[in-house]
Design an enzyme around this catalytic site. Structure first.
Site, mmCIF file in Angstrom:
data_model
loop_
_atom_site.group_PDB
_atom_site.id
_atom_site.type_symbol
_atom_site.label_atom_id
_atom_site.label_comp_id
_atom_site.label_asym_id
_atom_site.label_seq_id
_atom_site.Cartn_x
_atom_site.Cartn_y
_atom_site.Cartn_z
ATOM 1 N N ASP A 106 0.845 -1.197 0.000
ATOM 2 C CA ASP A 106 0.000 0.000 0.000
ATOM 3 C C ASP A 106 0.882 1.251 0.000
ATOM 4 O OD1 ASP A 106 -2.153 -1.702 0.218
ATOM 5 O OD2 ASP A 106 -2.310 -1.481 2.400
HETATM 6 N N1 URA Z 1 -1.234 -6.049 3.679
HETATM 7 C C1 URA Z 1 -1.726 -4.793 3.733
HETATM 8 O O1 URA Z 1 -2.767 -4.559 4.343
HETATM 9 N N2 URA Z 1 -1.045 -3.812 3.136
HETATM 10 C C2 URA Z 1 0.115 -4.012 2.476
HETATM 11 O O2 URA Z 1 0.694 -3.061 1.952
HETATM 12 C C3 URA Z 1 0.619 -5.321 2.414
HETATM 13 C C4 URA Z 1 -0.078 -6.321 3.028
#
Ligand code: URA
Length: 238
Positions: A106
Site C-alpha cells: 500500500d
Molecule cells: N497487507 C496490507 O494490508 N497492506 C500491504 O501493503 C501489504 C499487506
C-alpha cells in the site's frame, strides 16, 4: 542462448532507448569480439560473444532483480499519471524497460519490495500455492484478543466474509503501542490491515521485513534500492 540484434540487446541492459543505443553503435562505441560493429542489425549471442561498450565489457543479464526499501507515500506501480511510483525511485544505472514491482505494498506501507522484469519469477514468488511467506511488522491501535494467534493459525475470516489461508501471528508487544509480526503467503487487497481489523485492531504502521528467506537489507535507507545477487534471489524460495 539465441542471437539478438545488437540494438535490442543493448537497450535491454538499460543502456538507453533503442535510439540511444543505435547512436552508440553507429558512432563506433560498440565492439563484438574485438571488432568495432556499426550495424545495429548485427546479431550477437550475449553469452558467447564478447561485447564491449566504450571499451567496457558488457555483463549481460537476462533479468534484473532489485531490492527496495519502499518509503511511505509512493505507489507500487511502474507508472502513474499523478503519483510518484516505486519505479520512479530507481536510479538511472539500475533502470530497465519492463521493470515492475513484484507484488504491491500500500501507499503507506514501507519496507521490502522486489522490482524485476522477470514475470515468471514474480508469479512464483506471489502465488499462494508456492508457499513463499512474507513477514510484516505492524503497529496496532486497540488490543488483540487472547486467542488472536490461534485465530490467525486457523485462517482468519475477514469482516466481509473472505477466508484467509492459515497465517502465523507473533505478538511482539501486547501493551500500547501494540506491535505484532505476521507471516502470510497470499496477498489479498489490504490483507494484513483487514486481518487485524477482524480482530478489532486498526493498523497504524506496516512494514514488510522479509520475503521467503530474504530479509530487508538494513543498510538501505527509505527509497533506496540495490541489485540482488543470484544467491539472494534463490534465498526467496528457501
Ligand atoms: N497487507 C496490507 O494490508 N497492506 C500491504 O501493503 C501489504 C499487506
Amino acid at each position: 542462448m539465441p542471437k539478438l540484434r545488437l540494438d535490442k540487446l543493448l537497450a535491454s541492459q538499460g543502456l538507453g532507448s533503442r535510439k540511444d543505443v543505435q547512436k552508440l553503435i553507429r558512432g563506433g562505441a560498440v565492439a563484438v569480439n574485438g571488432e568495432i560493429e556499426r550495424s545495429v542489425e548485427r546479431k550477437a549471442d550475449p553469452q558467447a560473444d564478447v561485447i564491449t561498450v566504450e571499451g567496457q565489457p558488457l555483463a549481460y543479464k537476462e533479468y534484473l532483480y532489485l531490492m527496495m526499501n519502499k518509503p511511505a507515500g509512493v505507489v507500487s506501480a511502474s507508472n502513474d499519471a499523478k503519483e510518484r511510483t516505486v519505479v520512479d525511485l530507481v536510479p538511472q544505472p539500475l533502470r530497465r524497460r519492463g521493470l515492475f514491482p513484484a507484488g504491491r505494498l500500500d501507499r503507506d506501507t514501507t519496507g521490502l519490495l522486489i522490482l524485476t522484469d522477470d514475470g515468471d519469477f514474480a508469479h512464483r514468488m506471489l502465488a499462494p500455492k508456492k508457499h513463499v511467506y512474507k513477514l510484516y511488522q505492524a503497529e496496532l491501535e486497540g488490543s488483540l484478543p487472547p486467542d488472536a494467534e490461534s485465530a490467525f493459525a486457523a485462517g482468519i475470516t475477514l469482516n466481509d466474509g473472505t477466508l484467509c489461508l492459515p497465517a502465523r501471528l507473533e505478538v511482539v508487544s501486547p501493551f500500547p503501542p501494540v506491535r505484532a509480526r505476521v507471516w502470510i503467503r497470499e496477498g489479498k487487497f489490504h490483507q494484513v490491515k483487514k486481518m487485524f481489523l477482524s480482530q478489532g485492531c486498526r493498523v497504524t504502521g506496516l512494514k514488510r521485513l522479509q520475503i521467503g528467506g530474504l530479509c530487508l537489507d538494513p543498510a538501505l535507507g527509505p527509497g533506496e534500492c540495490r541489485e540482488l545477487s543470484a544467491q539472494e534471489v534463490a534465498s526467496i524460495f528457501h
